[in-house]
Motif scaffolding. Structure first.
Motif: not given
Length: 238
Positions: A46, A57-58, A121, A187, A189, A204
């Motif tokens: 994550t 959140y993941d 995070h 998730n 990126n 996140i």
């Protein structure tokens, strides 16, 4: 006509959400306990230093979406039940000293709330916690300066827009995962960076922002709706 369009869109989104479950890729079988897997591989999978945030959140982002939906339903129900009087109820507030003291503290509370949201995070905190902190600003404004002052500065329409915007941001990020990775709330990126930086951990941090504004505005709406009803009852008794 407008209600029909909204219902149609909700049905379409529900079908797409259910359909997206078929495209979730097979995950690695967890040989040890789930807790052990998250502790050993959570950062790698994550990019979040805060493993609690990584879970929310993941790994279990659908749970967080459900919790946000419950809060949205709660706000809607309370506003519907207590909206028999639409005009703001005036009140005098507290003393001059209390008003000026809170006026000095309010910007620091706001900055602290934003910090907790944007660094969720990296350290303890996140959208839920930071949103509660932001909501206290509006709540204390209603107590210290009076409900009418809070109504003028932060009217219910503004709070509703913030809450709706936070929810839509959450859904947009979920849809982004569906488009880029094939399943909802993946998730992705878009801004790749090493763990430990402010811009890291995929989407996140952005989910934290959406949740933060949604929770903050939602709790503020609930509080204002309830005290408005209290003031009206007191006027009726007198």
């Amino acid at each position: 006509m407008k209600n029909s369009i909204v219902i149609l869109l909700l049905i379409l989104l529900s079908v797409l959400l259910i359909f997206s479950f078929h495209f979730i890729p097979e995950q690695e079988i967890v040989v040890d306990s789930t807790a052990e897997h998250i502790i050993t591989k959570g950062l790698q999978e994550t990019g979040s230093l805060n493993l609690v945030t990584a879970i929310l959140y993941d790994y279990r982002a659908f749970d967080s979406l459900g919790e946000s939906t419950v809060i949205f339903a709660t706000v809607s129900a309370i506003v519907l039940l207590l909206s028999f009087k639409t005009l703001p109820v005036s009140s005098q507030g507290l003393s001059f000293i209390v008003k000026n003291t809170f006026g000095f503290l309010a910007p620091f509370i706001f900055l602290f709330g934003l910090y907790v949201i944007t660094h969720g995070h990296l350290s303890p905190g996140g959208g839920f916690q930071g949103g509660v902190i932001l909501s206290t600003i509006s709540i204390i404004l209603s107590i210290v300066y009076g409900s009418a002052y809070d109504y003028r500065k932060y009217p219910p329409k503004t709070k509703t827009l913030l809450e709706t915007g936070g929810a839509l941001l959450f859904l947009f990020i979920g849809g982004l995962g569906l488009v880029l990775k094939g399943y909802f709330l993946a998730n992705v990126n878009p801004l790749i960076n090493e763990p430990g930086r402010l811009i890291s951990a995929g989407v996140i941090p952005y989910i934290n922002i959406g949740i933060g504004f949604k929770i903050g505005a939602g709790l503020a709406i609930i509080f204002y709706s309830m005290i408005q009803k209290t003031y009206v009852e007191e006027e009726l008794k007198s």
